[in-house]
Design a protein around this motif. Structure first.
Motif, PDB file in Angstrom:
ATOM      1  N   UNK A   6       0.838  -1.204   0.000  1.00 57.62           N
ATOM      2  CA  UNK A   6       0.000   0.000   0.000  1.00 57.62           C
ATOM      3  C   UNK A   6       0.871   1.251   0.000  1.00 57.62           C
ATOM      4  N   UNK A   7       2.100   1.088  -0.537  1.00 53.45           N
ATOM      5  CA  UNK A   7       3.035   2.198  -0.647  1.00 53.45           C
ATOM      6  C   UNK A   7       3.851   2.012  -1.924  1.00 53.45           C
ATOM      7  N   UNK A   8       4.467   3.085  -2.372  1.00 53.00           N
ATOM      8  CA  UNK A   8       5.396   2.988  -3.491  1.00 53.00           C
ATOM      9  C   UNK A   8       6.458   4.069  -3.364  1.00 53.00           C
ATOM     10  N   UNK A   9       7.517   3.920  -4.151  1.00 54.72           N
ATOM     11  CA  UNK A   9       8.594   4.904  -4.175  1.00 54.72           C
ATOM     12  C   UNK A   9       8.537   5.682  -5.484  1.00 54.72           C
ATOM     13  N   UNK A  10       8.766   6.978  -5.395  1.00 53.85           N
ATOM     14  CA  UNK A  10       8.836   7.839  -6.574  1.00 53.85           C
ATOM     15  C   UNK A  10      10.281   8.297  -6.718  1.00 53.85           C
ATOM     16  N   UNK A  11      10.957   7.806  -7.751  1.00 52.91           N
ATOM     17  CA  UNK A  11      12.354   8.165  -7.960  1.00 52.91           C
ATOM     18  C   UNK A  11      12.444   9.569  -8.562  1.00 52.91           C
ATOM     19  N   UNK A  12      13.191  10.449  -7.877  1.00 61.06           N
ATOM     20  CA  UNK A  12      13.304  11.849  -8.288  1.00 61.06           C
ATOM     21  C   UNK A  12      14.732  12.243  -8.664  1.00 61.06           C
ATOM     22  N   UNK A  13      15.620  11.255  -8.755  1.00 62.79           N
ATOM     23  CA  UNK A  13      17.046  11.535  -8.925  1.00 62.79           C
ATOM     24  C   UNK A  13      17.329  12.455 -10.110  1.00 62.79           C
ATOM     25  N   UNK A  14      16.612  12.263 -11.213  1.00 62.64           N
ATOM     26  CA  UNK A  14      16.897  13.030 -12.432  1.00 62.64           C
ATOM     27  C   UNK A  14      15.908  14.168 -12.677  1.00 62.64           C
ATOM     28  N   UNK A  15      15.275  14.636 -11.614  1.00 61.08           N
ATOM     29  CA  UNK A  15      14.284  15.715 -11.774  1.00 61.08           C
ATOM     30  C   UNK A  15      14.825  17.082 -11.371  1.00 61.08           C
ATOM     31  N   UNK A  16      15.921  17.112 -10.629  1.00 61.48           N
ATOM     32  CA  UNK A  16      16.414  18.377 -10.106  1.00 61.48           C
ATOM     33  C   UNK A  16      15.784  18.765  -8.785  1.00 61.48           C
ATOM     34  N   UNK A  17      14.907  17.915  -8.275  1.00 61.67           N
ATOM     35  CA  UNK A  17      14.243  18.143  -6.980  1.00 61.67           C
ATOM     36  C   UNK A  17      14.576  16.978  -6.064  1.00 61.67           C
ATOM     37  N   UNK A  18      14.965  17.266  -4.830  1.00 60.44           N
ATOM     38  CA  UNK A  18      15.299  16.196  -3.896  1.00 60.44           C
ATOM     39  C   UNK A  18      14.052  15.718  -3.151  1.00 60.44           C
ATOM     40  N   UNK A  19      14.070  14.472  -2.660  1.00 61.17           N
ATOM     41  CA  UNK A  19      12.947  13.987  -1.849  1.00 61.17           C
ATOM     42  C   UNK A  19      12.678  14.866  -0.630  1.00 61.17           C
TER      43      UNK A  19
END
Length: 390
Positions: free
Chosen positions: A315-328
């Protein structure tokens, strides 16, 4: 003065602006407008038999008495029936799955033993295992090659003669990856050939489209951790269970701390929860699977962002943001200011924490739509702010 013991780092970090992690959780807990997507809790139950049973227990003042120390026999039987396990297994009712994990690490590990876990993963297991064994080998699994999970191949590459315990959180917090029958059979052979124990944490089992029990393939080498926190929506009641063959459970019973029994009101609710499960399970899983699609549709609109495991079996997931320019951390703080509680990756990973944001979605659909909208706005706002500042 007593010196603090040096274990694996705590799973709870202190967010910016708060003196302690407890202060932070007190804040989000008491804010009734907060959208709760940071702790994988389930907010989809209506008033039903679970609540009624606990209310009746309180009105009868059941709490004046101690419950049976190992759990109500009826509850133990219902849990085994729910798992499709026969009477050759024994069960101990515990104060949540966390107590079960602690007891397993305490009982199985000797000072010379080591444990294999995975990164990302549920870091409290690393903490517990490091208290009783020699060390913890946390295997990096954040890649497509291994399917974002700890595989039998990876275990064989990382084990040694002193490896005694392998942690399998299935489905895995935070990614939602899970195991098929063939993988579990391979783990069973590995455990039996090397006299290694498998800690099968099935906390998120009922959210999965398909799930299999390690206990059915390696019963003498498996301890199964069962929780009422997630699918049953009873996280605050702190109730779970530990299942294994009688020999294993008998050994664990010798080290219990909570020898006067687990929360009686919680056990009453747990009885009603298992009995009524067929009435509401389909509705909840339909909502969670629809909810994660809402999140996926939003993530797909952000250049560079992706979901490593989709669909998630939890009931959870991870959103990878490494290449977005925004940190978690940046997006989690932006969301928190707008009453959405999520968790940056450092909560579940020491190596990959800077890559992903973890969000849970067992919440009302309207809250998920609000998250999707705010997430997109936040990603754009943070990027724009960075461009203006450069």
């Amino acid at each position: 003065m007593i010196s603090p013991k040096k274990y694996a780092r705590p799973a709870k970090s202190i967010p910016k602006g708060y003196k302690t992690a407890n202060d932070f959780f007190d804040y989000v807990f008491n804010d009734e407008d907060m959208v709760w997507m940071g702790q994988n809790t389930n907010h989809l139950h209506d008033e039903n038999e679970i609540m009624d049973s606990m209310m009746q227990s309180i009105k009868k003042r059941d709490y004046n008495k101690y419950p049976p120390p190992e759990g109500f026999p009826e509850l133990k039987e219902l849990i085994l029936e729910d798992l499709g396990l026969q009477s050759e297994f024994d069960i101990l009712v515990t104060a949540g799955g966390t107590e079960s994990l602690y007891l397993c690490c305490n009982d199985i590990l000797a000072p010379e033993n080591n444990t294999i876990t995975c990164d990302p993963g549920y870091l409290i297991i690393d903490n517990f295992a490091s208290r009783f064994g020699d060390h913890v080998k946390s295997v990096p699994i954040y890649n497509k090659e291994c399917g974002y999970k700890l595989t039998p191949k990876l275990v064989r590459e990382n084990m040694d003669a002193n490896t005694k315990l392998i942690s399998l959180v299935d489905p895995l917090n935070p990614l939602g990856s899970s195991y098929n029958k063939e993988e579990l059979k391979d783990f069973a052979d590995l455990a039996e050939d090397n006299d290694i124990y498998l800690l099968h944490d099935i906390t998120y089992r009922d959210f999965a489209e398909e799930h299999h029990l390690m206990a059915k393939y390696a019963p003498e080498h498996t301890l199964t951790v069962y929780s009422f926190s997630k699918i049953y929506g009873m996280a605050g009641m702190r109730i779970g269970a530990l299942i294994g063959i009688p020999e294993l459970i008998k050994s664990i019973k010798t080290i219990v701390i909570n020898d006067l029994g687990t929360n009686l009101v919680a056990q009453r609710g747990a009885l009603a929860a298992v009995k009524s499960k067929k009435q509401w399970l389909g509705r909840i899983t339909d909502i969670t699977r629809s909810n994660q699609k809402i999140i996926k549709d939003a993530v797909d609109q952000v250049s560079g962002a992706f979901i490593p495991v989709y669909p998630s079996q939890g009931n959870m997931l991870a959103i990878d943001l490494k290449n977005t320019g925004v940190t978690p951390l940046e997006i989690s703080e932006y969301l928190l200011e707008r009453k959405i509680f999520t968790r940056e990756g450092s909560y579940t990973s020491s190596r990959f924490g800077e890559r992903y944001l973890r969000v849970s979605f067992s919440i009302p659909p309207e809250d998920v739509h609000y998250f999707a909208k705010t997430f997109l706005e936040g990603m754009e706002s943070i990027k724009r702010s960075k461009l203006c500042g450069s």
